[in-house]
Design an enzyme around this catalytic site. Structure first.
Site, PDB file in Angstrom:
ATOM      1  N   ASP A  10      36.483 -42.223  46.445  1.00 35.97           N
ATOM      2  CA  ASP A  10      36.625 -42.095  45.064  1.00 35.97           C
ATOM      3  C   ASP A  10      38.130 -41.649  44.943  1.00 35.97           C
ATOM      4  OD1 ASP A  10      36.691 -41.814  42.227  1.00 35.97           O
ATOM      5  OD2 ASP A  10      36.447 -39.497  42.375  1.00 35.97           O
ATOM      6  N   LEU A  11      39.061 -41.800  44.012  1.00 34.12           N
ATOM      7  CA  LEU A  11      40.605 -41.196  44.085  1.00 34.12           C
ATOM      8  C   LEU A  11      40.589 -39.742  43.670  1.00 34.12           C
ATOM      9  CD1 LEU A  11      43.358 -41.672  44.883  1.00 34.12           C
ATOM     10  CD2 LEU A  11      43.795 -42.828  42.812  1.00 34.12           C
ATOM     11  N   ASP A  12      40.359 -39.609  42.343  1.00 29.04           N
ATOM     12  CA  ASP A  12      40.539 -38.449  41.518  1.00 29.04           C
ATOM     13  C   ASP A  12      39.461 -37.511  41.661  1.00 29.04           C
ATOM     14  OD1 ASP A  12      41.289 -36.305  39.681  1.00 29.04           O
ATOM     15  OD2 ASP A  12      40.361 -37.319  37.932  1.00 29.04           O
ATOM     16  N   THR A  18      43.945 -35.340  40.176  1.00 31.49           N
ATOM     17  CA  THR A  18      44.751 -35.962  39.054  1.00 31.49           C
ATOM     18  C   THR A  18      44.443 -35.412  37.685  1.00 31.49           C
ATOM     19  OG1 THR A  18      43.865 -38.075  39.821  1.00 31.49           O
ATOM     20  CG2 THR A  18      46.111 -37.975  39.945  1.00 31.49           C
ATOM     21  N   LYS A  46      35.808 -36.558  33.896  1.00 32.14           N
ATOM     22  CA  LYS A  46      36.074 -37.040  35.294  1.00 32.14           C
ATOM     23  C   LYS A  46      35.365 -38.052  35.637  1.00 32.14           C
ATOM     24  CE  LYS A  46      37.415 -32.277  36.711  1.00 32.14           C
ATOM     25  NZ  LYS A  46      37.478 -31.285  37.752  1.00 32.14           N
ATOM     26  N   GLY A  47      36.141 -39.217  36.105  1.00 29.33           N
ATOM     27  CA  GLY A  47      35.250 -40.356  36.701  1.00 29.33           C
ATOM     28  C   GLY A  47      35.039 -41.364  35.566  1.00 29.33           C
ATOM     29  N   VAL A  48      35.337 -41.048  34.183  1.00 24.61           N
ATOM     30  CA  VAL A  48      34.896 -41.919  32.934  1.00 24.61           C
ATOM     31  C   VAL A  48      36.118 -42.716  32.745  1.00 24.61           C
ATOM     32  CG1 VAL A  48      34.608 -41.642  30.704  1.00 24.61           C
ATOM     33  CG2 VAL A  48      33.206 -39.992  32.321  1.00 24.61           C
ATOM     34  N   ARG A  50      39.134 -44.772  30.597  1.00 21.06           N
ATOM     35  CA  ARG A  50      40.345 -44.488  29.879  1.00 21.06           C
ATOM     36  C   ARG A  50      39.593 -44.606  28.452  1.00 21.06           C
ATOM     37  NH1 ARG A  50      45.783 -47.385  30.437  1.00 21.06           N
ATOM     38  NH2 ARG A  50      45.283 -46.713  32.683  1.00 21.06           N
ATOM     39  N   SER A 115      37.929 -46.563  42.836  1.00 16.47           N
ATOM     40  CA  SER A 115      38.364 -45.738  41.600  1.00 16.47           C
ATOM     41  C   SER A 115      38.261 -46.545  40.211  1.00 16.47           C
ATOM     42  CB  SER A 115      39.763 -45.320  42.004  1.00 16.47           C
ATOM     43  OG  SER A 115      40.505 -44.607  40.684  1.00 16.47           O
ATOM     44  N   ALA A 116      37.808 -45.496  39.276  1.00 18.39           N
ATOM     45  CA  ALA A 116      37.954 -46.072  37.804  1.00 18.39           C
ATOM     46  C   ALA A 116      39.474 -46.146  37.232  1.00 18.39           C
ATOM     47  CB  ALA A 116      37.213 -45.108  36.912  1.00 18.39           C
ATOM     48  N   SER A 117      40.739 -45.794  38.161  1.00 19.91           N
ATOM     49  CA  SER A 117      41.585 -45.465  37.620  1.00 19.91           C
ATOM     50  C   SER A 117      42.367 -46.765  37.673  1.00 19.91           C
ATOM     51  CB  SER A 117      42.545 -44.548  38.084  1.00 19.91           C
ATOM     52  OG  SER A 117      43.827 -44.294  37.715  1.00 19.91           O
ATOM     53  N   LYS A 118      43.388 -47.309  36.537  1.00 18.16           N
ATOM     54  CA  LYS A 118      44.097 -48.406  36.762  1.00 18.16           C
ATOM     55  C   LYS A 118      45.420 -47.866  37.247  1.00 18.16           C
ATOM     56  CE  LYS A 118      42.171 -50.809  32.968  1.00 18.16           C
ATOM     57  NZ  LYS A 118      42.196 -51.548  31.633  1.00 18.16           N
ATOM     58  N   ASN A 119      45.578 -46.642  37.398  1.00 18.17           N
ATOM     59  CA  ASN A 119      46.912 -46.209  38.132  1.00 18.17           C
ATOM     60  C   ASN A 119      46.909 -45.780  39.446  1.00 18.17           C
ATOM     61  OD1 ASN A 119      48.703 -45.877  35.436  1.00 18.17           O
ATOM     62  ND2 ASN A 119      46.981 -44.566  34.964  1.00 18.17           N
ATOM     63  N   LYS A 146      31.431 -46.945  36.625  1.00 17.91           N
ATOM     64  CA  LYS A 146      30.149 -45.964  37.101  1.00 17.91           C
ATOM     65  C   LYS A 146      29.380 -45.417  35.994  1.00 17.91           C
ATOM     66  CE  LYS A 146      33.896 -44.870  40.780  1.00 17.91           C
ATOM     67  NZ  LYS A 146      34.734 -43.938  41.172  1.00 17.91           N
ATOM     68  N   GLU A 170      32.226 -39.274  46.677  1.00 16.69           N
ATOM     69  CA  GLU A 170      32.520 -39.098  45.226  1.00 16.69           C
ATOM     70  C   GLU A 170      32.387 -37.676  44.571  1.00 16.69           C
ATOM     71  OE1 GLU A 170      32.592 -40.116  42.154  1.00 16.69           O
ATOM     72  OE2 GLU A 170      33.153 -42.162  42.414  1.00 16.69           O
ATOM     73  N   ASP A 171      33.058 -37.303  43.512  1.00 16.63           N
ATOM     74  CA  ASP A 171      32.993 -35.929  42.994  1.00 16.63           C
ATOM     75  C   ASP A 171      32.286 -36.153  41.611  1.00 16.63           C
ATOM     76  OD1 ASP A 171      35.200 -37.508  41.657  1.00 16.63           O
ATOM     77  OD2 ASP A 171      35.749 -35.472  40.946  1.00 16.63           O
TER      78      ASP A 171
HETATM   79  P1  B16 Z   1      43.211 -44.369  34.173  1.00 18.35           P
HETATM   80  P2  B16 Z   1      38.475 -41.704  39.538  1.00 18.35           P
HETATM   81  C1  B16 Z   1      39.037 -41.514  37.231  1.00 18.35           C
HETATM   82  O1  B16 Z   1      39.422 -41.729  38.369  1.00 18.35           O
HETATM   83  C2  B16 Z   1      39.310 -40.198  36.538  1.00 18.35           C
HETATM   84  O2  B16 Z   1      38.558 -39.290  37.105  1.00 18.35           O
HETATM   85  C3  B16 Z   1      39.177 -40.284  34.949  1.00 18.35           C
HETATM   86  O3  B16 Z   1      39.420 -39.116  34.416  1.00 18.35           O
HETATM   87  C4  B16 Z   1      39.879 -41.340  34.551  1.00 18.35           C
HETATM   88  O4  B16 Z   1      39.946 -41.423  32.969  1.00 18.35           O
HETATM   89  C5  B16 Z   1      39.667 -42.645  34.906  1.00 18.35           C
HETATM   90  O5  B16 Z   1      39.911 -42.610  36.403  1.00 18.35           O
HETATM   91  C6  B16 Z   1      40.708 -43.935  34.491  1.00 18.35           C
HETATM   92  O6  B16 Z   1      41.881 -43.394  34.958  1.00 18.35           O
HETATM   93  O7  B16 Z   1      43.434 -43.983  33.032  1.00 18.35           O
HETATM   94  O8  B16 Z   1      44.384 -43.576  35.246  1.00 18.35           O
HETATM   95  O9  B16 Z   1      42.914 -45.774  34.413  1.00 18.35           O
HETATM   96  O10 B16 Z   1      37.692 -40.414  39.450  1.00 18.35           O
HETATM   97  O11 B16 Z   1      37.279 -42.833  39.496  1.00 18.35           O
HETATM   98  O12 B16 Z   1      39.406 -41.981  40.696  1.00 18.35           O
HETATM   99 MG    MG Z   2      36.594 -38.754  40.726  1.00 13.51          MG
END
Ligand code: B16
Ligand code: MG
Length: 216
Positions: A10-12, A18, A46-48, A50, A115-119, A146, A170-171
């Site tokens: 996982d990233l964040d 982040t 966290k992990g949820v 956007r 990771s869930a993040s698009k960034n 997730k 994972e956190d």
């Molecule tokens: P974005 P992870 C998650 O990262 C963050 O923990 C979560 O807070 C955020 O809403 C999600 O990515 C989406 O991120 O807005 O950048 O697409 O923990 O899955 O690495």
């Molecule tokens: Mg995380």
């Protein structure tokens, strides 16, 4: 016992923190709508995804928005968030994370991001970690969040390994649930009270060794 061949990170909260930037940007958005929320509430984000994060925040503020407005608000928050993470540096990599990625690679293990993040591509680039991953599966390539195991199953597939040959780091509770649902081993990064379903829980990757993977 099946030997571990791949690590899915996982990233964040595992590689970088982040969450502080997500919190700042969401708080700015909530404030612009006339309410606030606490750091304690932020834990639930966290992990949820956007979209789901925005739904939760609007709920806390008792604010209702139609779909188009929600899309605009999520985009606005992301603009502020991207501005912040564009200034990240390698100094923001969490303790032990880079060394552990290097130890895994040296041991012949495959490595993917889940990771869930698009960034995530921008975050990996800013922190100089892009080349440390053999595959990147993130919010741009999954349809289910997730605790659905999609992100990790796609990671295993991209690396050419079976799910039971993978360990997930994972956190978030939902991330550990996703690993279990995918038939993978899991290492919780954080508190044992919260992440008790993981095979092992450590406070950070600085406390991990590749040797520990044989005991999972
Ligand atoms: P974005 P992870 C998650 O990262 C963050 O923990 C979560 O807070 C955020 O809403 C999600 O990515 C989406 O991120 O807005 O950048 O697409 O923990 O899955 O690495
Ligand atoms: Mg995380």
């Amino acid at each position: 016992m099946t030997a571990i061949k791949a690590c899915l990170f996982d990233l964040d909260g595992v590689i970088v923190d982040t969450a502080v930037y997500h919190y700042k940007a969401w708080k700015q958005l909530a404030n612009s709508l006339g309410f606030d929320f606490t750091e304690h509430q932020n834990e639930q984000l966290k992990g949820v995804s956007r979209v789901r994060s925005l739904e939760l925040i609007l709920g806390w503020g008792g604010v209702t928005k139609i779909a188009d407005e929600q899309h605009e608000l999520a985009t606005l928050k992301n603009t502020w968030y991207v501005e912040m993470i564009s200034k990240m540096t390698p100094a923001e990599i969490l303790p032990g994370a880079k060394a552990y990625l290097e130890e895994c690679r040296a041991a012949g293990l495959k490595i993917a991001l889940g990771s869930a993040s698009k960034n995530s591509p921008l975050i990996l680039e800013r922190t100089g970690l892009t080349s440390h991953f053999d595959a990147v599966i993130d919010g741009n390539s999954v349809t289910k969040a997730k605790p659905d195991p999609e992100v990790f199953l796609k990671g295993a597939e991209a690396l050419g390994v079976q799910p039971n040959e993978c360990v997930v780091f994972e956190d978030a509770v939902a991330g550990i649930a996703a690993a279990i649902a995918g038939g993978m081993k899991s290492v919780g990064i954080g508190s044992p009270e919260l992440l008790g379903d993981a095979d092992v829980v450590v406070t950070g990757l600085d406390k991990m060794t590749v040797g520990m993977l044989n005991t999972l």
